[in-house]
Scaffold this motif. Structure first.
Motif, short mmCIF file in Angstrom:
data_model
loop_
_atom_site.label_atom_id
_atom_site.label_comp_id
_atom_site.label_asym_id
_atom_site.label_seq_id
_atom_site.Cartn_x
_atom_site.Cartn_y
_atom_site.Cartn_z
N LEU A 43 0.83 -1.45 0.07
CA LEU A 43 0.16 0.08 -0.01
C LEU A 43 0.78 1.43 -0.20
CD1 LEU A 43 -2.79 -1.14 2.33
CD2 LEU A 43 -2.96 -0.88 0.01
N LEU A 44 2.21 1.20 -0.07
CA LEU A 44 3.07 2.40 -0.30
C LEU A 44 2.92 3.08 -1.49
CD1 LEU A 44 6.24 1.21 1.51
CD2 LEU A 44 4.66 2.65 2.38
N ASP A 45 2.83 2.21 -2.75
CA ASP A 45 2.69 2.63 -4.08
C ASP A 45 1.71 1.86 -4.83
OD1 ASP A 45 4.98 4.66 -4.04
OD2 ASP A 45 6.30 2.85 -3.42
N PRO A 46 1.09 2.47 -6.13
CA PRO A 46 1.81 3.84 -6.42
C PRO A 46 1.07 5.07 -5.61
CG PRO A 46 -0.25 2.86 -7.68
CD PRO A 46 0.37 1.83 -6.75
N ARG A 47 2.10 5.61 -5.13
CA ARG A 47 1.79 6.92 -4.18
C ARG A 47 1.07 8.05 -4.90
NH1 ARG A 47 7.96 8.06 -2.97
NH2 ARG A 47 7.79 5.61 -3.05
N SER A 48 0.72 8.94 -4.01
CA SER A 48 -0.16 10.26 -4.55
C SER A 48 1.29 11.16 -4.91
CB SER A 48 -0.86 10.91 -3.51
OG SER A 48 -1.31 12.13 -3.78
N ALA A 49 0.95 12.02 -6.32
CA ALA A 49 1.87 12.97 -6.67
C ALA A 49 1.02 13.97 -6.67
CB ALA A 49 2.52 12.47 -7.94
N THR A 50 0.09 14.34 -5.90
CA THR A 50 -0.94 15.42 -6.11
C THR A 50 -1.08 16.19 -4.93
OG1 THR A 50 -2.45 13.84 -7.53
CG2 THR A 50 -3.29 15.90 -6.39
N ASP A 51 -0.77 17.58 -4.87
CA ASP A 51 -0.81 18.35 -4.06
C ASP A 51 -2.34 18.57 -3.37
OD1 ASP A 51 1.97 18.88 -4.32
OD2 ASP A 51 1.45 20.75 -5.51
N ILE A 52 -2.30 19.24 -2.22
CA ILE A 52 -3.72 18.97 -1.76
C ILE A 52 -4.81 19.92 -2.38
CG2 ILE A 52 -2.73 18.46 0.55
CD1 ILE A 52 -3.11 21.43 1.60
N ASP A 53 -4.15 20.96 -3.35
CA ASP A 53 -5.13 21.70 -4.28
C ASP A 53 -5.48 20.84 -5.37
OD1 ASP A 53 -2.81 21.89 -5.65
OD2 ASP A 53 -2.81 23.87 -5.39
N GLY A 54 -5.04 19.62 -5.69
CA GLY A 54 -5.30 18.87 -6.74
C GLY A 54 -4.38 18.89 -7.87
N ARG A 55 -3.37 19.76 -7.96
CA ARG A 55 -2.30 19.92 -8.89
C ARG A 55 -1.37 18.96 -8.56
NH1 ARG A 55 0.26 25.24 -8.85
NH2 ARG A 55 0.44 25.00 -6.96
N PHE A 56 -0.71 18.70 -9.92
CA PHE A 56 0.41 17.58 -10.07
C PHE A 56 0.98 17.95 -11.31
CE2 PHE A 56 -3.32 15.85 -12.12
CZ PHE A 56 -2.93 15.43 -13.26
N SER A 57 2.27 17.35 -11.46
CA SER A 57 3.29 17.62 -12.51
C SER A 57 3.37 16.51 -13.29
CB SER A 57 4.63 18.46 -11.97
OG SER A 57 5.41 18.55 -13.01
N VAL A 58 3.39 16.54 -14.74
CA VAL A 58 4.07 15.37 -15.70
C VAL A 58 5.12 16.08 -16.37
CG1 VAL A 58 3.39 14.11 -17.68
CG2 VAL A 58 1.73 14.22 -15.67
N GLU A 59 6.15 15.49 -16.14
CA GLU A 59 7.27 16.04 -16.86
C GLU A 59 7.61 17.87 -16.65
OE1 GLU A 59 8.31 14.75 -20.89
OE2 GLU A 59 8.01 12.82 -20.47
N CYS A 60 7.09 18.02 -15.52
CA CYS A 60 7.56 19.46 -15.17
C CYS A 60 6.46 20.31 -15.61
CB CYS A 60 8.94 20.00 -15.60
SG CYS A 60 10.22 19.15 -14.52
N GLU A 61 5.36 19.78 -16.47
CA GLU A 61 3.97 20.54 -16.50
C GLU A 61 3.11 20.31 -15.59
OE1 GLU A 61 0.88 20.82 -20.42
OE2 GLU A 61 2.70 19.82 -20.46
N ILE A 62 2.53 21.57 -15.14
CA ILE A 62 1.78 21.58 -14.11
C ILE A 62 0.34 21.39 -14.48
CG2 ILE A 62 0.75 22.88 -12.22
CD1 ILE A 62 3.19 24.11 -11.95
#
Length: 748
Positions: free
Chosen positions: A322-341
């Motif tokens: 249950l460690l992974d796949p982990r959240s990559a999402t900030d608490i406002d729902g934003r995340f980054s894919v290849e440094c694109e927000i």
């Protein structure tokens, strides 16, 4: 009794250069985590070598504590950023155990000796005594935030060293650090393949890590350093490729020093917002919350047993699953894919997808106990594939396909999820990407398409990859799962196309050798010296790879010769050291062999499945740092154990049949999720044994909701409908029990 107390995060914490073998161990870390949390705060014993978590139980010194780690991985690892080390008095300005940078001016470094006798690791908490300084260091976490507590000896010159250039598997390329005041710092750490990281740069991983760090007591002095030299104390910001910070608190600390740090892979605003998920510096409250999070997530599975070792291994394996796949999402729902927000409120974007490993047991387990995580991961893979107009990632880290291992495991996981009714994503787009991947299309959605499938005429038309046996068989499995995906969507022509391609696996059988074998471009077989030859095989040999046709085990047995198949299987297991770090026969330490114990059931010999599965459970899993027989592989080794302990294995992805083995516990219950599961009978699925399974390891009779079944498997639909699965056990093999199996998974 609370379940989280059974978790022992030190299980499997052996890396490279360990004392028992030259092959790496479990490569887990003992640090503080919450389920799927972005922060994994753990001690570091070394930077360098194939110690993918930065921690190796066989080492005797600690160089610091960093806020993000990967668990159970090889290939030199990645992350390990924002390394913090408490010290007393003046020290050298290198750790002394970082092999990625030259240690030129000092002699000893700031590292400290430690003893495992003074080390504690539980779910959500870690502590150790740093013997050189007499400092007790403690760690705990929230999803986006970690907290350190340092208790210094009385009237010592309390200091903290921050190493911002540190990165597992290499070093960070550049760091920009700002001193906000005497209690607070912020910064950005830039990591690219030039600095190394996953695969020492071979994984092509780039990310920007932003952080906010605050102290419970004001620092008397904050002074930057680089290249082992202190910079002028007046500097309030510093940008460098080797940035560090010395924080001096002096002899006046009346209480332990607490350091709280939040991280974000989007921007500094994300890190600041994530910092607000906890208030103040209440270490005990954060620790209690972490423990409660584990207890809550462990409610998805409940087992009852009297063997403390089995309970410890079971819940530790569930913990790692249950460690992974982990959240990559900030608490406002934003995340980054290849440094694109990006932002998408419909799901939690997740990362660390070790596809080639986890499609075999982890995701079949998660579809039962955490289908929401599976749905999130499908959305995450789909988002990345859509942005890149490519196949789903094979091995994903922070939005990037590291290209590690072979096959099309993302397609396999997506197909399996769809077939099981997990579909809260753009299913049309998911199917089009899967189909384009398998056909190696040049264009999709009006743009150039990038497929992970081999752009070779031999595979498209003849279904083999020249000189690559593992690749051939992995891609054929992906094609098979796509045929089931197509069938479930009513795409009959596609279903036939991919199933017919899959049936060509038989053309890779070399009758002179008696096993599968790699082929040349002209279709003729390469010369292979014997079953243990590993030529053209990935982390396996000819004997191990030849079994990899999980969608047609009976057809494979006819190819081998039915009597010979059973004899070979028995030899495969009998000759193996089931607990070894590596074996030329059955090799549980690596994924190509996983679930082969259940081939016996497909051949009408369920009692041999029961026998060998129990042997693997008991011999390949142990407590202690050497508890895993190989790399834990981001939850896969653990998930195999959890699923088999419940009494099942899914033999073939996208074929929702779970083949039965004798459970490890007398009673086990799965809490179902009504959002994804039908729960027609009950909101729980309970497995009951009439006797102690450790003493009575064979199944005599099986009953599903009171009705006797003779099948060697249960369907996903039956399990997720809920109810009770009862087993009558025996201490002797029952050769006539559970003999009913499908002739083939192929459709007639």
């Amino acid at each position: 009794m609370k379940k989280f107390i059974y978790v022992d995060p030190t299980i499997g914490t052996v890396g490279d250069e360990q004392s028992e073998s030259s092959h790496g161990g479990g490569k887990t870390h003992p640090g503080a985590c919450v389920p799927g949390g972005m922060v994994q705060l753990s001690p570091d014993t070394v930077t360098g070598g194939d110690n993918g978590t930065g921690y190796n139980y066989c080492h005797s010194t600690i160089e610091g504590f960093s806020f993000n780690h990967m668990s159970g991985i090889g290939w030199y690892g990645d992350l390990g950023n924002i390394q913090v080390m408490p010290v007393t008095g003046e020290t050298d300005l290198r750790s002394g155990s970082n092999r990625e940078v030259h240690f030129t001016k000092g002699k000893e470094g700031w590292k400290s000796a430690f003893s495992h006798e003074n080390e504690t690791a539980t779910a959500g908490y870690y502590s150790v005594l740093l013997e050189r300084y007499g400092i007790k260091a403690e760690c705990t976490v929230a999803p986006h935030t970690g907290m350190l507590r340092f208790t210094y000896p009385e009237k010592s010159d309390a200091r903290v060293i921050f190493n911002f250039s540190r990165r597992i598997g290499g070093r960070a390329d550049f760091q920009e650090i700002r001193i906000i005041n005497d209690r607070k710092i912020e910064g950005k750490i830039i990591c690219t393949p030039k600095g190394g990281g996953f695969g020492r740069g071979g994984g092509n991983i780039s990310y920007n890590l932003h952080f906010v760090c605050e102290f419970s007591s004001p620092a008397k002095k904050l002074q930057f350093f680089a290249n082992e030299e202190l910079k002028p104390a007046v500097l309030k910001s510093f940008a460098h490729k080797d940035a560090g910070l010395l924080a001096v608190f002096g002899e006046d600390l009346k209480e332990p020093l607490l350091i709280k740090c939040s991280v974000s892979y989007t921007d500094i605003e994300g890190a600041r917002l994530n910092f607000t998920e906890t208030e103040g510096f209440n270490f005990e409250k954060m620790k209690e919350n972490a423990e409660n999070m584990w207890e809550k997530v462990f409610s998805c599975v409940d087992v009852e047993g009297n063997d403390e070792t089995d309970l410890k291994i079971f819940y530790t394996c569930l913990y790692h699953t249950l460690l992974d796949p982990r959240s990559a999402t900030d608490i406002d729902g934003r995340f980054s894919v290849e440094c694109e927000i990006l932002k998408d409120d419909s799901y939690t974007h997740r990362t660390v997808f070790s596809g080639w490993d986890v499609y075999r047991s982890e995701f079949p387990l998660l579809t039962l106990i955490r289908p929401d995580m599976v749905n999130d991961e499908v959305n995450s893979l789909l988002k990345i594939a859509e942005m890149k107009n490519s196949s789903f990632p094979q091995w994903e880290l922070l939005g990037i396909n590291a290209g590690c291992m072979v096959g099309d495991p993302g397609l396999i996981v997506v197909s399996d999820a769809y077939v099981k009714g997990i579909r809260n994503y753009d299913t049309d787009k998911a199917y089009e990407i899967a189909r384009a991947s398998a056909l190696c299309e040049k264009e999709l959605f009006g743009k150039e398409f990038h497929s992970v499938h081999p752009d070779r005429e031999q595979y498209i038309n003849e279904a083999f990859v020249p000189k690559k046996l593992s690749d051939t068989l992995e891609f054929l499995l992906a094609d098979y799962t796509l045929s089931r995906f197509a069938e479930a969507r009513g795409k009959e022509d596609d279903a036939r196309l991919f199933e017919e391609r899959t049936k060509k696996y038989k053309e890779n059988f070399n009758p002179l050798l008696g096993f599968m074998a790699p082929r040349k471009e002209n279709g003729k077989f390469l010369w292979i010296w014997g079953r243990y030859d590993d030529n053209c095989c990935v982390e396996s040999n000819i004997f191990q790879q030849s079994w990899f046709v999980p969608y047609d085990v009976k057809g494979l047995s006819r190819l081998f010769g039915e009597k010979r198949t059973v004899k070979l299987l028995e030899t495969f297991f009998k000759k193996a050291n089931l607990g070894a770090l590596w074996s030329e026969d059955y090799n549980h330490s690596n994924e190509p062999c996983h679930n082969i114990t259940h081939y016996f059931s497909m051949l009408g010999l369920a009692h041999r499945t029961q026998y060998w599965t129990r042997r693997v459970q008991k011999e390949a899993y142990r407590t202690g740092a050497f508890g895993f027989c190989g790399n834990e592989d981001v939850g896969q080794l653990s998930a195999w154990y959890v699923l088999s302990a419940l009494g099942f294995a899914q033999l073939c992805p996208a074929e929702p049949s779970y083949f039965i083995n004798t459970p490890l516990f007398r009673k086990a219950s799965i809490k179902l999720d009504s959002t994804y599961h039908s729960c027609k009978v009950s909101d729980t699925f309970t497995v009951l044994c009439d006797k102690e399974p450790l003493r009575y390891p064979y199944i005599e009779k099986a009953f599903l909701n009171g009705k006797e079944i003779t099948r060697a498997y249960l369907t996903y639909e039956e399990i997720t409908a809920g109810g009770v699965f009862s087993l009558s056990l025996s201490d002797t093999p029952c050769e006539k029990a559970l003999t009913e199996v499908p002739e083939s998974f192929f459709r007639k």
